[in-house]
Every structure is written in C-alpha cells, then in structure tokens.
Motif scaffolding. Structure first.
Motif, PDB file in Angstrom:
ATOM      1  N   MET A   1      24.819  18.885 -23.819  1.00  0.00           N
ATOM      2  CA  MET A   1      25.822  18.098 -24.911  1.00  0.00           C
ATOM      3  C   MET A   1      26.568  19.122 -25.277  1.00  0.00           C
ATOM      4  N   GLY A   2      27.778  19.065 -25.660  1.00  0.00           N
ATOM      5  CA  GLY A   2      28.520  20.253 -26.437  1.00  0.00           C
ATOM      6  C   GLY A   2      28.255  20.007 -27.839  1.00  0.00           C
ATOM      7  N   LEU A   3      28.761  20.930 -28.771  1.00  0.00           N
ATOM      8  CA  LEU A   3      28.813  20.867 -29.929  1.00  0.00           C
ATOM      9  C   LEU A   3      29.520  19.790 -30.349  1.00  0.00           C
ATOM     10  N   PHE A   4      30.528  19.343 -29.796  1.00  0.00           N
ATOM     11  CA  PHE A   4      31.695  18.443 -30.547  1.00  0.00           C
ATOM     12  C   PHE A   4      30.642  16.984 -30.317  1.00  0.00           C
ATOM     13  N   SER A   5      30.040  16.874 -29.288  1.00  0.00           N
ATOM     14  CA  SER A   5      29.296  15.680 -29.249  1.00  0.00           C
ATOM     15  C   SER A   5      28.099  15.665 -30.165  1.00  0.00           C
ATOM     16  N   LYS A   6      27.500  16.848 -30.490  1.00  0.00           N
ATOM     17  CA  LYS A   6      26.523  16.706 -31.550  1.00  0.00           C
ATOM     18  C   LYS A   6      27.121  16.371 -33.162  1.00  0.00           C
ATOM     19  N   ILE A   7      28.373  16.859 -33.207  1.00  0.00           N
ATOM     20  CA  ILE A   7      29.232  16.678 -34.449  1.00  0.00           C
ATOM     21  C   ILE A   7      29.112  15.100 -34.397  1.00  0.00           C
ATOM     22  N   LEU A   8      29.860  14.585 -33.465  1.00  0.00           N
ATOM     23  CA  LEU A   8      30.085  13.044 -33.298  1.00  0.00           C
ATOM     24  C   LEU A   8      28.842  12.346 -33.708  1.00  0.00           C
ATOM     25  N   ASN A   9      27.630  12.710 -32.975  1.00  0.00           N
ATOM     26  CA  ASN A   9      26.455  12.150 -32.992  1.00  0.00           C
ATOM     27  C   ASN A   9      25.926  12.146 -34.389  1.00  0.00           C
ATOM     28  N   SER A  10      25.831  13.313 -35.236  1.00  0.00           N
ATOM     29  CA  SER A  10      25.606  13.598 -36.661  1.00  0.00           C
ATOM     30  C   SER A  10      26.262  12.630 -37.455  1.00  0.00           C
ATOM     31  N   LEU A  11      27.372  12.251 -37.270  1.00  0.00           N
ATOM     32  CA  LEU A  11      28.212  11.644 -38.195  1.00  0.00           C
ATOM     33  C   LEU A  11      27.948   9.948 -37.760  1.00  0.00           C
ATOM     34  N   GLY A  12      27.265   9.668 -36.800  1.00  0.00           N
ATOM     35  CA  GLY A  12      27.090   8.359 -36.399  1.00  0.00           C
ATOM     36  C   GLY A  12      28.186   7.719 -35.521  1.00  0.00           C
ATOM     37  N   PHE A  13      28.647   8.566 -34.734  1.00  0.00           N
ATOM     38  CA  PHE A  13      29.640   7.742 -33.809  1.00  0.00           C
ATOM     39  C   PHE A  13      28.894   7.027 -32.646  1.00  0.00           C
ATOM     40  N   GLY A  14      27.663   7.438 -32.534  1.00  0.00           N
ATOM     41  CA  GLY A  14      26.722   6.629 -31.392  1.00  0.00           C
ATOM     42  C   GLY A  14      27.450   6.677 -30.127  1.00  0.00           C
ATOM     43  N   SER A  15      27.606   5.658 -29.614  1.00  0.00           N
ATOM     44  CA  SER A  15      28.349   5.689 -28.260  1.00  0.00           C
ATOM     45  C   SER A  15      29.257   6.063 -27.767  1.00  0.00           C
ATOM     46  N   LYS A  16      30.216   6.481 -28.807  1.00  0.00           N
ATOM     47  CA  LYS A  16      31.565   7.255 -28.825  1.00  0.00           C
ATOM     48  C   LYS A  16      31.431   8.601 -28.464  1.00  0.00           C
ATOM     49  N   ALA A  17      30.334   9.280 -28.351  1.00  0.00           N
ATOM     50  CA  ALA A  17      29.951  10.570 -28.215  1.00  0.00           C
ATOM     51  C   ALA A  17      30.648  11.028 -27.268  1.00  0.00           C
ATOM     52  N   HIS A  18      31.147  10.377 -26.075  1.00  0.00           N
ATOM     53  CA  HIS A  18      31.630  11.234 -24.820  1.00  0.00           C
ATOM     54  C   HIS A  18      33.158  10.754 -24.667  1.00  0.00           C
ATOM     55  N   ALA A  19      33.657  10.124 -25.967  1.00  0.00           N
ATOM     56  CA  ALA A  19      34.970   9.571 -25.849  1.00  0.00           C
ATOM     57  C   ALA A  19      36.077  10.884 -25.894  1.00  0.00           C
ATOM     58  N   GLU A  20      35.713  11.855 -26.290  1.00  0.00           N
ATOM     59  CA  GLU A  20      36.481  13.060 -26.293  1.00  0.00           C
ATOM     60  C   GLU A  20      36.921  13.354 -24.913  1.00  0.00           C
ATOM     61  N   GLU A  21      35.928  13.176 -24.043  1.00  0.00           N
ATOM     62  CA  GLU A  21      36.402  13.572 -22.604  1.00  0.00           C
ATOM     63  C   GLU A  21      37.368  12.645 -22.113  1.00  0.00           C
ATOM     64  N   ALA A  22      37.558  11.508 -22.653  1.00  0.00           N
ATOM     65  CA  ALA A  22      38.703  10.560 -22.060  1.00  0.00           C
ATOM     66  C   ALA A  22      39.911  10.852 -22.566  1.00  0.00           C
ATOM     67  N   ILE A  23      40.171  11.784 -23.557  1.00  0.00           N
ATOM     68  CA  ILE A  23      41.433  11.847 -24.260  1.00  0.00           C
ATOM     69  C   ILE A  23      42.323  13.043 -23.413  1.00  0.00           C
ATOM     70  N   PRO A  24      43.264  12.517 -22.707  1.00  0.00           N
ATOM     71  CA  PRO A  24      43.948  13.576 -21.938  1.00  0.00           C
ATOM     72  C   PRO A  24      44.851  14.627 -22.671  1.00  0.00           C
ATOM     73  N   SER A  25      44.797  15.895 -22.117  1.00  0.00           N
ATOM     74  CA  SER A  25      45.293  17.037 -22.820  1.00  0.00           C
ATOM     75  C   SER A  25      46.919  16.529 -23.037  1.00  0.00           C
ATOM     76  N   GLY A  26      47.480  16.904 -24.111  1.00  0.00           N
ATOM     77  CA  GLY A  26      48.927  16.711 -24.436  1.00  0.00           C
ATOM     78  C   GLY A  26      48.741  15.438 -25.289  1.00  0.00           C
TER      79      GLY A  26
END
Length: 125
Positions: A1-26
């Motif tokens: 798990m990447g550090l950004f996923s840990k940040i999301l989890n720490s703030l209670g984003f729950g199942s959205k923890a992997h949503a950043e992977e779906a954001i295309p660059s740009g």
C-alpha cells in the motif's frame, strides 16, 4: 500500500483508497465542489479534530511534515520522497526538499479533493 493510500485510509476515505490509481495523468488537479450530502469526507474537520488532541502544535495547513505527523504516518525525508514519486513530482523539484515539500503538500490536498474530500479552495492554492 502506497503512502497516499495510507493518508486516504487515515482520513476515513475507506473503499476510495485506490481511487487515485484511476485518475489519468493530465487530469485537472482541482475538483469541483460536490453537492452537499454526497458522502464527502470532511478533511479539514478531521484534521482539526486530530490537531486539537495532538500534543504538538502542528501546522498541517502549510506543512506536509506536520500533516503526515498528525496522521501518525512516516514523515521522514525518504517517506516524503517516496510519496512525491508516487504522486508524480517533477524531477526538478525532487532535488530540493523545500520545493518538493511545497509541491507535495499542495498535491496531497488536491488529490484528497479529487477523491471526494471536502477541501476548501484556499488550501488548494
């Protein structure tokens, strides 16, 4: 798990923890405000609540180190470099820790907003 996923989890984003992977660059880094009642995470409310109970006075609104400390995550230079790489920090900023830290703080808050966090525009500078 990447550090950004840990940040999301720490703030209670729950199942959205992997949503950043779906954001295309740009993709634009600012998110439009979502209508009230959509289940947004109150990022500022959670961080201010943590800050009120934290023994140190942490300036999480301006410092990535303090933001990570507040979430009880590794704030070492190595951890911040890994987070910067994970989020796509430009190479010219990676060599200067001050520039990298400023970029990282701004980008983390922007990514939190993109993932459904309620982050006020003044923190997205």
């Amino acid at each position: 798990m990447g550090l950004f996923s840990k940040i999301l989890n720490s703030l209670g984003f729950g199942s959205k923890a992997h949503a950043e992977e779906a954001i295309p660059s740009g993709t634009p880094t600012t998110a439009p405000p979502a209508p009230a009642g959509t289940g947004q995470v109150d990022v500022v409310g959670k961080l201010e609540g943590l800050a009120a109970r934290h023994p140190e006075k942490l300036n999480w609104k301006a410092s990535i180190v303090d933001l990570l400390k507040l979430l009880d995550l590794d704030s070492s230079l190595q951890a911040r470099k890994e987070l910067a790489s994970e989020l796509g920090c430009p190479p010219e900023k990676m060599g200067d820790s001050a520039q990298m830290n400023m970029w990282l703080h701004k980008t983390v808050l922007q990514k939190l907003a993109e993932n459904g966090g309620n982050v006020p525009p003044e923190l997205l500078h």
